[in-house]
Each structure stands twice: as C-alpha cells, then as structure tokens.
Design an enzyme around this catalytic site. Structure first.
Site, PDB file in Angstrom:
ATOM      1  N   ARG A  69      -9.004  -4.507  -1.736  1.00 34.50           N
ATOM      2  CA  ARG A  69      -8.062  -3.843  -2.654  1.00 34.50           C
ATOM      3  C   ARG A  69      -8.767  -3.768  -4.004  1.00 34.50           C
ATOM      4  NH1 ARG A  69      -2.711  -2.785  -2.615  1.00 34.50           N
ATOM      5  NH2 ARG A  69      -2.139  -4.295  -1.036  1.00 34.50           N
ATOM      6  N   CYS A  73       0.824  -1.211   0.000  1.00 36.83           N
ATOM      7  CA  CYS A  73       0.000   0.000   0.000  1.00 36.83           C
ATOM      8  C   CYS A  73       0.860   1.264   0.000  1.00 36.83           C
ATOM      9  CB  CYS A  73      -0.927   0.006   1.210  1.00 36.83           C
ATOM     10  SG  CYS A  73      -2.100  -1.373   1.224  1.00 36.83           S
TER      11      CYS A  73
END
Length: 214
Positions: free
Chosen positions: A131, A54
């Site tokens: 995600r 991330c």
C-alpha cells in the site's frame, strides 16, 4: 505479461530516484509508464481487490479524478491481483456504489512491478504490505513517497494537496508551510548572511521564517 526495465531492485526507492519503467496490462488496456512522460502521475498500489479499505479509496480516487486532471496529474493504480479480478471488482463498484473507475488499474500477479518499486521484499510470502503511493513528475522522477498500513485508508484530499504543493514549490522556487493550500503563502529559504537577516520583512521578525504570497 509484465516487463520492467533493468532498474528493478528490491530496495525501497528514494525521493529523486528515477521511477522504474514498466509495461503491463490494465483495465484500460496496455499501459507503459513512458506513456505518461510530460505529465505528473500519482502511482498507487493496494493489497487486494474486493477489500473494504481499498474499495473506499478507489471510490474516492474516481470521484477526485477531474481534480487531479485539473493540475495535470494522472492516476495510475496497481495490484498484484490479475486483470479479470480487477475488471470484476471495478464493475461491482460501479453497480454497488454508482461510481465508475475509469483510470487504469494495472495487474501485477508476478509482483515484478511491486518489487521493482521496493513495495515488498523479494522474499515476502504475500502482497499484504503493498500500500504505497509515489508522486512522479513529468521527467519521470519520484518526488514523494507515502506509505500506509493495510488497515488505514489514504486521504485522497491530502494526496491532491501534496501534488499541488510539489508543483507550486517547483514553479516558485519556494517551500510550502504546514497545511498549505493552493493560494496560500509560501516560505522563502532562511537568510544566510547578517545583511539578509537584518532585512527580514513579513508578519514576523524571525529571519528564519520568511513568507511571501504565491
């Protein structure tokens, strides 16, 4: 405090669905999806703050922000972590990597927004599956959906290409071929009559593959 509209469902959204509205706290203040009407939006989620994949994505998104802005597209991030975790993480990214993330990162600790977008099932025990990326057009319609597993980083360049391809396809009434880049040839719809098929022009004689310049 997060507020979603009555559209909230646990099923995954589909292309051409209206994007569920929401209002929530973010790292740049209160954010409402309605504020972005009239603009393209790349709305993307990530599993957790202070994680390596991330972090790499947010650095890349921050560096590409102006490229998205040049084609009228705003970036909007989401995580189930709280606002103070977001602030600490983004400040540390700036301190550690010299990159300032100044687009909104929304908090979603109750997972209400994630569930409204079908990012994770209402019975999911954690946020590990969150995600997802949604390209939302100026009318608030979802035009593309992209999913990645938690251990694989997204390609920011590909997402920018996707936004540009959607915009050009809509404007020109044509399709884009594999690997299309801005300025490249577009594809016409296949011929549907014998006359059209016989009148095919272009680099090939295939009636089902007709190119034209952008």
């Amino acid at each position: 405090m997060t507020d979603t509209d009555s559209r909230a469902e646990t099923r995954s959204l589909r292309i051409n669905d209206n994007a569920p509205g929401f209002s929530a706290r973010s790292t740049t203040g209160e954010v409402s999806l309605a504020d972005y009407r009239g603009r393209w939006v790349l709305f993307f989620s990530h599993p957790a703050d202070f994680t390596p994949v991330c972090t790499s994505e947010f650095i890349a998104f921050a560096r590409a922000k102006e490229r998205f802005a040049a084609c009228g597209c705003d970036l909007l991030g989401l995580s189930v972590d709280g606002l103070y975790s977001h602030l600490a993480w983004l400040r540390d990214i700036e301190r550690s990597f010299g990159v300032k993330v100044d687009f909104p990162l929304i908090e979603d600790p109750s997972m209400v927004i994630a569930q409204a977008y079908g990012m994770l099932d209402s019975a999911a025990p954690s946020s590990a599956t969150v995600r997802a990326t949604y390209v939302i057009d100026p009318k608030g319609v979802i035009r593309a959906i992209v999913w990645y597993p938690t251990n694989i980083g997204r390609s920011v360049d590909e997402l920018l290409r996707l936004v540009e391809a959607l915009q050009v396809s809509q404007r020109e009434g044509a399709s884009t071929p594999e690997g299309w880049r801005s300025g490249g040839a577009l594809l016409e719809q296949p011929a549907t009559t014998i006359e059209e098929a016989g009148a095919t022009e272009g680099p090939t004689s295939a009636w089902y593959y007709r190119e034209r310049p952008e």
